[in-house]
Write a protein that holds these residues in place. Structure first.
Motif, PDB file in Angstrom:
ATOM      1  N   THR A 160       0.834  -1.101  -0.009  1.00 24.46           N
ATOM      2  CA  THR A 160       0.030   0.053  -0.018  1.00 24.46           C
ATOM      3  C   THR A 160       0.664   1.138  -0.146  1.00 24.46           C
ATOM      4  O   THR A 160       0.636   2.273  -0.825  1.00 24.46           O
ATOM      5  CB  THR A 160      -0.797   0.023   1.291  1.00 24.46           C
ATOM      6  N   ILE A 219       1.202   3.991  -3.039  1.00 20.09           N
ATOM      7  CA  ILE A 219       0.650   5.436  -3.044  1.00 20.09           C
ATOM      8  C   ILE A 219       1.762   6.259  -3.199  1.00 20.09           C
ATOM      9  O   ILE A 219       1.787   7.210  -4.057  1.00 20.09           O
ATOM     10  CB  ILE A 219      -0.178   5.540  -1.743  1.00 20.09           C
ATOM     11  N   THR A 256       2.838   5.247   4.742  1.00 18.63           N
ATOM     12  CA  THR A 256       1.608   5.111   4.153  1.00 18.63           C
ATOM     13  C   THR A 256       0.730   6.174   4.626  1.00 18.63           C
ATOM     14  O   THR A 256      -0.277   6.742   3.746  1.00 18.63           O
ATOM     15  CB  THR A 256       0.938   3.737   4.470  1.00 18.63           C
ATOM     16  N   PHE A 276      -1.467   8.969   2.190  1.00 23.53           N
ATOM     17  CA  PHE A 276      -2.955   9.407   2.250  1.00 23.53           C
ATOM     18  C   PHE A 276      -3.273  10.757   2.362  1.00 23.53           C
ATOM     19  O   PHE A 276      -4.131  11.282   1.917  1.00 23.53           O
ATOM     20  CB  PHE A 276      -3.762   8.248   3.254  1.00 23.53           C
ATOM     21  N   VAL A 302      -5.112  10.112  -8.582  1.00 23.78           N
ATOM     22  CA  VAL A 302      -4.863   8.734  -8.114  1.00 23.78           C
ATOM     23  C   VAL A 302      -6.036   8.039  -8.210  1.00 23.78           C
ATOM     24  O   VAL A 302      -6.139   6.639  -8.606  1.00 23.78           O
ATOM     25  CB  VAL A 302      -4.536   8.894  -6.426  1.00 23.78           C
TER      26      VAL A 302
END
Length: 295
Positions: free
Chosen positions: A19, A23, A272, A276, A289
């Motif tokens: 993850t 990202i 992570t 975000f 995204v």
């Protein structure tokens, strides 16, 4: 280490690693593309590119560290552990300084002042931003390099007294104070001050627009509130991560395998979480995204 614990940590490592790397890699690629677009702000996109790249490297470092830790490979070579610790703390300090430059960049773009001194600082900051980024990297390397010589690894002879990691790490108290002061406290205070100015400017703008007869849509108001919320969450995340690092080097807590696993998970989630926050705080990044994920 017990087999159940190894399996659990391996699953967590895979989930957070995939993850976070995915990202942050998207952030790097998108901001490199935005960077080359003459219609966007180059300083802002260059800084986001550097932050995303640092987060990607930090995520890879955490994955490498976790693999060595899960399978007790650090016990085979003490110098390997010292190199990983030094490199990890350096990346964290670079990340914190990058947050400071991002908050200062937002501050000078939001705060309006006609004072000549402020205008000179504003112009100087934009032109000096690449040098500040490089300088903070060199500074982080300099203050963290002594970790290689001051950190000691102790392997207990009695396995019942071993911590969850299988070894003790002792850090020099004077160095930790020095490193915390210049690697976290100074940039953290600068970040808080610049975010405070930015928030007061945004809230003042919102109050003026709400009290006027201008046609300020709910979408615009939501954009201002989202910017304020993103700044607050970002500075809270850095403080929480620093607190977790302090707790992680606390000897009494290391004996508790459950607490150790929770702290370990929180450390793995740091890059992570940053990704975000950057994505959902930036509408252009968020739409890009989401579009890539749909494809």
């Amino acid at each position: 280490m017990k087999l159940e614990l190894i399996i659990t940590r391996s699953v967590i490592l895979v989930i957070t690693g995939v993850t976070g790397t995915f990202i942050n890699s998207i952030i790097v690629l998108l901001n490199f593309r935005f960077w080359r677009d003459v219609t966007t702000s180059k300083s802002y996109n260059r800084l986001l590119f550097v932050i995303g790249l640092t987060n990607t490297i930090l995520q890879a470092h955490f994955i490498f560290d976790a693999i060595l830790k899960i399978y007790s490979l650090y016990l085979l070579n003490e110098n390997l552990l010292l190199c990983v610790i030094t490199f990890g703390f350096t990346l964290v300090d670079v990340n914190i300084w990058n947050t400071t430059w991002l908050s200062l960049l937002c501050c000078v773009r939001l705060v309006n002042s006609s004072h000549c001194f402020y205008l000179k600082i504003k112009a100087k900051f934009f032109s000096s931003l690449p040098l500040l980024i490089v300088g903070s990297v060199l500074f982080a390397v300099t203050i963290n390099l002594p970790l290689f010589w001051t950190t000691k690894l102790h392997i207990p002879t009695n396995t019942t007294d071993s911590p969850a990691s299988g070894y003790f790490i002792s850090l020099d108290a004077y160095y930790i104070i020095f490193s915390s002061l210049f690697g976290f406290s100074v940039p953290f205070c600068m970040t808080c001050v610049s975010i405070g100015f930015s928030i007061s400017t945004l809230l003042g703008h919102i109050r003026r627009m709400e009290g006027s007869d201008s046609h300020l849509t709910s979408a615009q108001l939501q954009g201002h509130y989202r910017a304020v919320k993103t700044m607050v969450i970002r500075v809270f995340l850095d403080f929480l991560f620093f607190l977790i690092i302090v707790l992680g080097v606390s000897v009494p807590l290391i004996f508790n395998s459950t607490t150790y696993s929770v702290l370990w998970l929180a450390v793995l989630m740091y890059p992570t979480s940053q990704a975000f926050i950057l994505v959902f705080g930036n509408p252009k990044l968020k739409s890009a995204v989401c579009g890539l994920m749909k494809c």
